[in-house]
Design a protein around this motif. Structure first.
Motif, PDB file in Angstrom:
ATOM      1  N   LEU A  49       0.836  -1.213   0.000  1.00 15.58           N
ATOM      2  CA  LEU A  49       0.000   0.000   0.000  1.00 15.58           C
ATOM      3  C   LEU A  49       0.864   1.254   0.000  1.00 15.58           C
ATOM      4  CD1 LEU A  49      -2.846  -0.953   2.523  1.00 15.58           C
ATOM      5  CD2 LEU A  49      -3.078  -0.564   0.055  1.00 15.58           C
ATOM      6  N   SER A  50       1.893   1.252   0.817  1.00 21.68           N
ATOM      7  CA  SER A  50       2.792   2.402   0.897  1.00 21.68           C
ATOM      8  C   SER A  50       3.566   2.587  -0.406  1.00 21.68           C
ATOM      9  CB  SER A  50       3.750   2.211   2.079  1.00 21.68           C
ATOM     10  OG  SER A  50       4.498   3.374   2.300  1.00 21.68           O
ATOM     11  N   ILE A  51       3.987   1.485  -1.010  1.00 29.81           N
ATOM     12  CA  ILE A  51       4.677   1.529  -2.310  1.00 29.81           C
ATOM     13  C   ILE A  51       3.772   2.184  -3.344  1.00 29.81           C
ATOM     14  CG2 ILE A  51       5.453   0.038  -4.219  1.00 29.81           C
ATOM     15  CD1 ILE A  51       6.462  -1.915  -1.922  1.00 29.81           C
ATOM     16  N   ASP A  52       2.530   1.737  -3.396  1.00 28.99           N
ATOM     17  CA  ASP A  52       1.567   2.287  -4.351  1.00 28.99           C
ATOM     18  C   ASP A  52       1.287   3.767  -4.074  1.00 28.99           C
ATOM     19  OD1 ASP A  52       1.414  -0.269  -5.443  1.00 28.99           O
ATOM     20  OD2 ASP A  52      -0.463  -0.760  -4.424  1.00 28.99           O
ATOM     21  N   ASP A  53       1.135   4.113  -2.798  1.00 29.59           N
ATOM     22  CA  ASP A  53       0.830   5.498  -2.432  1.00 29.59           C
ATOM     23  C   ASP A  53       1.926   6.469  -2.865  1.00 29.59           C
ATOM     24  OD1 ASP A  53      -1.581   4.766  -1.315  1.00 29.59           O
ATOM     25  OD2 ASP A  53      -0.881   4.873   0.774  1.00 29.59           O
ATOM     26  N   LEU A  54       3.183   6.017  -2.845  1.00 32.94           N
ATOM     27  CA  LEU A  54       4.295   6.895  -3.219  1.00 32.94           C
ATOM     28  C   LEU A  54       4.636   6.828  -4.711  1.00 32.94           C
ATOM     29  CD1 LEU A  54       6.702   6.612  -0.163  1.00 32.94           C
ATOM     30  CD2 LEU A  54       5.412   8.592  -0.918  1.00 32.94           C
ATOM     31  N   GLY A  55       3.812   6.117  -5.477  1.00 34.65           N
ATOM     32  CA  GLY A  55       4.022   6.067  -6.913  1.00 34.65           C
ATOM     33  C   GLY A  55       5.114   5.123  -7.367  1.00 34.65           C
ATOM     34  N   TRP A  56       5.506   4.212  -6.499  1.00 35.97           N
ATOM     35  CA  TRP A  56       6.492   3.202  -6.867  1.00 35.97           C
ATOM     36  C   TRP A  56       5.772   2.017  -7.504  1.00 35.97           C
ATOM     37  CZ3 TRP A  56      11.880   2.563  -5.121  1.00 35.97           C
ATOM     38  CH2 TRP A  56      12.427   3.764  -4.648  1.00 35.97           C
ATOM     39  N   LYS A  57       6.541   1.137  -8.111  1.00 40.36           N
ATOM     40  CA  LYS A  57       6.019  -0.081  -8.739  1.00 40.36           C
ATOM     41  C   LYS A  57       6.684  -1.286  -8.101  1.00 40.36           C
ATOM     42  CE  LYS A  57       3.932   2.609 -11.640  1.00 40.36           C
ATOM     43  NZ  LYS A  57       2.724   3.165 -11.135  1.00 40.36           N
ATOM     44  N   ASP A  87      10.977   7.159 -12.501  1.00 35.32           N
ATOM     45  CA  ASP A  87      11.610   8.486 -12.578  1.00 35.32           C
ATOM     46  C   ASP A  87      13.030   8.457 -12.028  1.00 35.32           C
ATOM     47  OD1 ASP A  87       9.000   9.036 -13.238  1.00 35.32           O
ATOM     48  OD2 ASP A  87       8.706  10.606 -11.740  1.00 35.32           O
ATOM     49  N   ILE A  88      13.224   7.710 -10.966  1.00 35.41           N
ATOM     50  CA  ILE A  88      14.555   7.611 -10.362  1.00 35.41           C
ATOM     51  C   ILE A  88      15.436   6.673 -11.183  1.00 35.41           C
ATOM     52  CG2 ILE A  88      15.849   6.964  -8.295  1.00 35.41           C
ATOM     53  CD1 ILE A  88      13.267   7.608  -6.685  1.00 35.41           C
ATOM     54  N   ALA A  89      14.871   5.556 -11.607  1.00 38.87           N
ATOM     55  CA  ALA A  89      15.639   4.566 -12.372  1.00 38.87           C
ATOM     56  C   ALA A  89      16.211   5.166 -13.649  1.00 38.87           C
ATOM     57  CB  ALA A  89      14.756   3.365 -12.696  1.00 38.87           C
ATOM     58  N   GLN A  90      15.456   6.012 -14.316  1.00 38.97           N
ATOM     59  CA  GLN A  90      15.931   6.576 -15.570  1.00 38.97           C
ATOM     60  C   GLN A  90      17.150   7.464 -15.370  1.00 38.97           C
ATOM     61  OE1 GLN A  90      15.848   9.844 -17.096  1.00 38.97           O
ATOM     62  NE2 GLN A  90      15.233  10.759 -15.158  1.00 38.97           N
ATOM     63  N   MET A  91      17.316   8.026 -14.179  1.00 41.22           N
ATOM     64  CA  MET A  91      18.495   8.854 -13.905  1.00 41.22           C
ATOM     65  C   MET A  91      19.780   8.035 -14.077  1.00 41.22           C
ATOM     66  SD  MET A  91      17.131  10.860 -10.503  1.00 41.22           S
ATOM     67  CE  MET A  91      18.637  11.798 -10.221  1.00 41.22           C
ATOM     68  N   ILE A  92      19.717   6.778 -13.705  1.00 38.18           N
ATOM     69  CA  ILE A  92      20.883   5.892 -13.814  1.00 38.18           C
ATOM     70  C   ILE A  92      20.903   5.193 -15.168  1.00 38.18           C
ATOM     71  CG2 ILE A  92      21.889   3.760 -12.883  1.00 38.18           C
ATOM     72  CD1 ILE A  92      20.944   4.733 -10.098  1.00 38.18           C
ATOM     73  N   LEU A  93      19.765   4.699 -15.609  1.00 39.30           N
ATOM     74  CA  LEU A  93      19.720   3.874 -16.814  1.00 39.30           C
ATOM     75  C   LEU A  93      19.902   4.655 -18.106  1.00 39.30           C
ATOM     76  CD1 LEU A  93      16.843   1.460 -15.790  1.00 39.30           C
ATOM     77  CD2 LEU A  93      19.319   1.069 -15.666  1.00 39.30           C
ATOM     78  N   SER A 148      12.393   5.006   0.017  1.00 38.27           N
ATOM     79  CA  SER A 148      12.297   3.627   0.539  1.00 38.27           C
ATOM     80  C   SER A 148      12.086   3.650   2.044  1.00 38.27           C
ATOM     81  CB  SER A 148      13.570   2.836   0.213  1.00 38.27           C
ATOM     82  OG  SER A 148      13.691   2.613  -1.164  1.00 38.27           O
ATOM     83  N   GLU A 149      12.803   4.518   2.731  1.00 38.86           N
ATOM     84  CA  GLU A 149      12.628   4.626   4.181  1.00 38.86           C
ATOM     85  C   GLU A 149      11.229   5.104   4.528  1.00 38.86           C
ATOM     86  OE1 GLU A 149      14.613   3.444   6.618  1.00 38.86           O
ATOM     87  OE2 GLU A 149      15.823   2.693   4.955  1.00 38.86           O
ATOM     88  N   GLU A 150      10.676   5.971   3.702  1.00 38.09           N
ATOM     89  CA  GLU A 150       9.304   6.433   3.914  1.00 38.09           C
ATOM     90  C   GLU A 150       8.322   5.265   3.755  1.00 38.09           C
ATOM     91  OE1 GLU A 150       6.227   9.820   2.208  1.00 38.09           O
ATOM     92  OE2 GLU A 150       8.372  10.048   1.837  1.00 38.09           O
TER      93      GLU A 150
END
Length: 157
Positions: A49-57, A87-93, A148-150
């Motif tokens: 639920l927290s993952i989904d709420d923060l827009g993560w997959k 959004d974060i992954a693309q910074m590295i990839l 992630s800590e959030e």
């Protein structure tokens, strides 16, 4: 001459103490473990639920207990949630020099039981790991680590 010998002995002792300290503390610095307030499945559900709420997959959840059972090993419950924020992954990839950090992607959150009956949540300390690598990787892993800590704060004591 005697001073040089004492200096060399001091340097060797200092180096040995440093190596022992770093080896004993490295896992504590790079890996973080927290006790969950909930049972195993409820921890997984609340994290999702927290993952989904923060827009993560969550591309995949590995059930290591089930996997080990296929090989005739009996282990306590362990699930590893692969989590990603594009959004974060693309910074590295998107950059050739930073793509080497893809070996640490996606981020992983591990949920497991121990013999004490408690449920634990573990993860890599992305902020410190990124700090060692610098540049765009530091920036991306810093953001990923904070978020992630959030996510994890929703279940830990």
């Amino acid at each position: 001459m005697e001073r040089i010998i004492f200096l060399l002995i001091g340097l060797v002792i200092g180096a040995v103490v440093t190596v022992v300290f770093v080896r004993s503390q490295a896992s504590k610095m790079m890996l973080v473990e927290s006790v969950s307030r909930y049972g195993f499945e409820e921890t997984i559900d609340k994290l999702q639920l927290s993952i989904d709420d923060l827009g993560w997959k969550t591309p995949h959840v590995h059930d290591l207990q089930a996997t080990m059972k296929k090989f005739s090993y009996d282990v306590k419950k362990v699930k590893v949630m692969e989590v990603c924020k594009p959004d974060i992954a693309q910074m590295i990839l998107s950059k050739d020099d930073e793509r080497i950090a893809s070996t640490m992607m996606p981020c992983r959150i591990s949920v497991y039981e121990k013999s004490d009956g408690k449920v634990y949540v573990a993860r890599m300390n992305s902020i410190k790991m990124g700090g060692l690598l610098g540049g765009v990787i530091k920036e991306a892993m810093g953001v990923a680590g904070q978020e992630s800590e959030e996510i994890i704060s929703s279940v830990v004591q």
